[in-house]
Motif scaffolding. Structure first.
Motif, PDB file in Angstrom:
ATOM      1  N   UNK B  18      21.913 -22.541  21.536  1.00 40.96           N
ATOM      2  CA  UNK B  18      23.323 -22.356  21.191  1.00 40.96           C
ATOM      3  C   UNK B  18      23.525 -22.605  19.702  1.00 40.96           C
ATOM      4  N   UNK B  19      24.493 -21.900  19.140  1.00 43.25           N
ATOM      5  CA  UNK B  19      24.836 -22.082  17.722  1.00 43.25           C
ATOM      6  C   UNK B  19      26.295 -22.501  17.637  1.00 43.25           C
ATOM      7  N   UNK B  20      26.549 -23.581  16.913  1.00 45.25           N
ATOM      8  CA  UNK B  20      27.921 -24.060  16.732  1.00 45.25           C
ATOM      9  C   UNK B  20      28.238 -24.139  15.253  1.00 45.25           C
ATOM     10  N   UNK B  21      29.377 -23.606  14.878  1.00 41.18           N
ATOM     11  CA  UNK B  21      29.824 -23.697  13.489  1.00 41.18           C
ATOM     12  C   UNK B  21      31.294 -24.080  13.480  1.00 41.18           C
ATOM     13  N   UNK B  76      28.263 -19.979  19.931  1.00 41.98           N
ATOM     14  CA  UNK B  76      27.566 -18.802  20.471  1.00 41.98           C
ATOM     15  C   UNK B  76      26.509 -19.330  21.428  1.00 41.98           C
ATOM     16  N   UNK B  77      26.624 -18.984  22.683  1.00 47.64           N
ATOM     17  CA  UNK B  77      25.661 -19.479  23.664  1.00 47.64           C
ATOM     18  C   UNK B  77      24.511 -18.485  23.836  1.00 47.64           C
ATOM     19  N   UNK B  78      23.365 -19.035  24.229  1.00 50.97           N
ATOM     20  CA  UNK B  78      22.186 -18.200  24.522  1.00 50.97           C
ATOM     21  C   UNK B  78      21.962 -17.169  23.420  1.00 50.97           C
ATOM     22  N   UNK B  79      21.770 -17.648  22.208  1.00 52.64           N
ATOM     23  CA  UNK B  79      21.720 -16.752  21.047  1.00 52.64           C
ATOM     24  C   UNK B  79      20.561 -15.755  21.145  1.00 52.64           C
ATOM     25  N   UNK B  80      20.777 -14.636  20.474  1.00 57.41           N
ATOM     26  CA  UNK B  80      19.784 -13.557  20.419  1.00 57.41           C
ATOM     27  C   UNK B  80      19.482 -13.244  18.964  1.00 57.41           C
ATOM     28  N   UNK B  81      18.354 -12.604  18.721  1.00 56.01           N
ATOM     29  CA  UNK B  81      18.005 -12.241  17.346  1.00 56.01           C
ATOM     30  C   UNK B  81      19.098 -11.375  16.724  1.00 56.01           C
ATOM     31  N   UNK B  82      19.763 -10.566  17.536  1.00 55.53           N
ATOM     32  CA  UNK B  82      20.828  -9.692  17.038  1.00 55.53           C
ATOM     33  C   UNK B  82      22.066 -10.462  16.584  1.00 55.53           C
ATOM     34  N   UNK B  83      22.126 -11.752  16.918  1.00 58.21           N
ATOM     35  CA  UNK B  83      23.260 -12.580  16.451  1.00 58.21           C
ATOM     36  C   UNK B  83      23.081 -13.028  15.009  1.00 58.21           C
ATOM     37  N   UNK B  84      21.915 -12.748  14.418  1.00 65.78           N
ATOM     38  CA  UNK B  84      21.677 -13.095  13.017  1.00 65.78           C
ATOM     39  C   UNK B  84      22.699 -12.392  12.140  1.00 65.78           C
ATOM     40  N   UNK B  85      23.492 -13.184  11.419  1.00 68.63           N
ATOM     41  CA  UNK B  85      24.593 -12.632  10.621  1.00 68.63           C
ATOM     42  C   UNK B  85      25.290 -13.792   9.927  1.00 68.63           C
ATOM     43  N   UNK B  86      26.263 -13.469   9.110  1.00 61.81           N
ATOM     44  CA  UNK B  86      27.169 -14.480   8.561  1.00 61.81           C
ATOM     45  C   UNK B  86      28.449 -14.461   9.375  1.00 61.81           C
ATOM     46  N   UNK B  87      28.971 -15.637   9.650  1.00 63.75           N
ATOM     47  CA  UNK B  87      30.175 -15.766  10.456  1.00 63.75           C
ATOM     48  C   UNK B  87      31.263 -16.410   9.610  1.00 63.75           C
ATOM     49  N   UNK B  88      32.432 -15.788   9.630  1.00 67.04           N
ATOM     50  CA  UNK B  88      33.562 -16.257   8.826  1.00 67.04           C
ATOM     51  C   UNK B  88      34.759 -16.555   9.726  1.00 67.04           C
ATOM     52  N   UNK B  89      35.427 -17.652   9.436  1.00 64.44           N
ATOM     53  CA  UNK B  89      36.733 -17.854  10.038  1.00 64.44           C
ATOM     54  C   UNK B  89      37.774 -17.352   9.044  1.00 64.44           C
ATOM     55  N   UNK B  90      38.897 -16.935   9.560  1.00 63.00           N
ATOM     56  CA  UNK B  90      39.976 -16.440   8.708  1.00 63.00           C
ATOM     57  C   UNK B  90      41.298 -16.873   9.312  1.00 63.00           C
ATOM     58  N   UNK B  91      42.174 -17.391   8.474  1.00 62.71           N
ATOM     59  CA  UNK B  91      43.457 -17.857   8.974  1.00 62.71           C
ATOM     60  C   UNK B  91      44.572 -16.912   8.557  1.00 62.71           C
ATOM     61  N   UNK B  92      45.493 -16.752   9.470  1.00 64.40           N
ATOM     62  CA  UNK B  92      46.682 -15.931   9.243  1.00 64.40           C
ATOM     63  C   UNK B  92      47.872 -16.877   9.278  1.00 64.40           C
TER      64      UNK B  92
END
Lengths: 115, 113
Positions: B18-21, B76-92
């Motif tokens: 799992x990946x936590x951010x 992100x649970x049960x991560x996969x190689x395809x989950x490799x990326x940058x993840x951004x939060x954005x506030x409205x």
């Protein structure tokens, strides 16, 4: 659905040239479009917000005479980098959203390299 | 200007883990959104959570929001190689949902097979 096409994807040009980047919403009407700039390994910085038929609203510190934005129709917005210099080299990304409670949909970005 | 901070800046995990951010922000918000960006590409919208919601799920994604702490997390649970990326939060922060967004600094996730 909700596809945004950005063109070109990569452009290399000489210093002093003006470069135009197009952002099109292909299957929806984009009442609002946003232009962002992104440096390597950094976040997106909002440059300006444009509403169809109105002048763009620029964020603080963004030169509106340098970065000309036109949103002449509900499916097309353009960003023109005028008299580009090496410091303008960056990754430029547009996004578009329709009316009502719609999310922003992003184009694939344009990598601009000024020699 | 960026609204928030994200941590960690980078995360390397193996497939199946799992990946936590986390994302923190500064002002009151209407909603918070998470996006994924593959290298050299645009952003893909993942999930939106409104200010009156505490948790939201979408497939292998779980987002929490704590408005008292002005923070959110993406799991992100049960991560996969395809989950490799940058993840951004954005506030409205606008009253009109889906308005102008302020992006966090991003977390670069690498998932190795």
């Amino acid at each position: 659905g909700a596809v945004v096409s950005q063109h070109p994807s990569w452009v290399i040009c000489k210093s002093g040239t003006s470069v135009k980047i197009e952002c099109r919403s292909l299957d929806f009407q984009a009442t609002t479009m946003f232009w962002y700039r992104q440096f390597p390994k950094q976040s997106l910085m909002l440059m300006a917000t444009s509403n169809e038929g109105s002048k763009a609203t620029y964020e603080q510190g963004v030169e509106k005479d340098k970065f000309l934005i036109n949103h002449a129709s509900l499916t097309l917005s353009t960003l023109t980098v005028t008299s580009a210099h090496p410091e303008d080299s960056s990754f430029y990304i547009c996004s578009a959203r329709g009316t009502g409670r719609q999310p922003q949909h992003f184009g694939d970005g344009t990598r601009l390299s000024i020699l | 200007s960026q609204q928030g901070e994200e941590d960690p800046q980078a995360l390397s995990i193996q497939e199946g883990e799992n990946a936590t951010m986390n994302c923190s922000y500064k002002t009151s918000i209407n909603n918070l959104q998470w996006y994924r960006q593959n290298s050299g590409r645009g952003l893909v919208h993942l999930i939106l959570i409104r200010s009156n919601e505490r948790e939201k799920h979408s497939g292998r994604l779980r987002v929490t929001l704590d408005t008292s702490k002005k923070s959110s997390s993406l799991l992100i649970t049960a991560s996969r190689a395809a989950d490799t990326a940058s993840y951004f939060c954005a506030t409205d922060a606008t009253t009109d949902s889906w308005g102008k967004l302020q992006f966090g600094a991003g977390t670069q996730v690498v998932v190795t097979p």
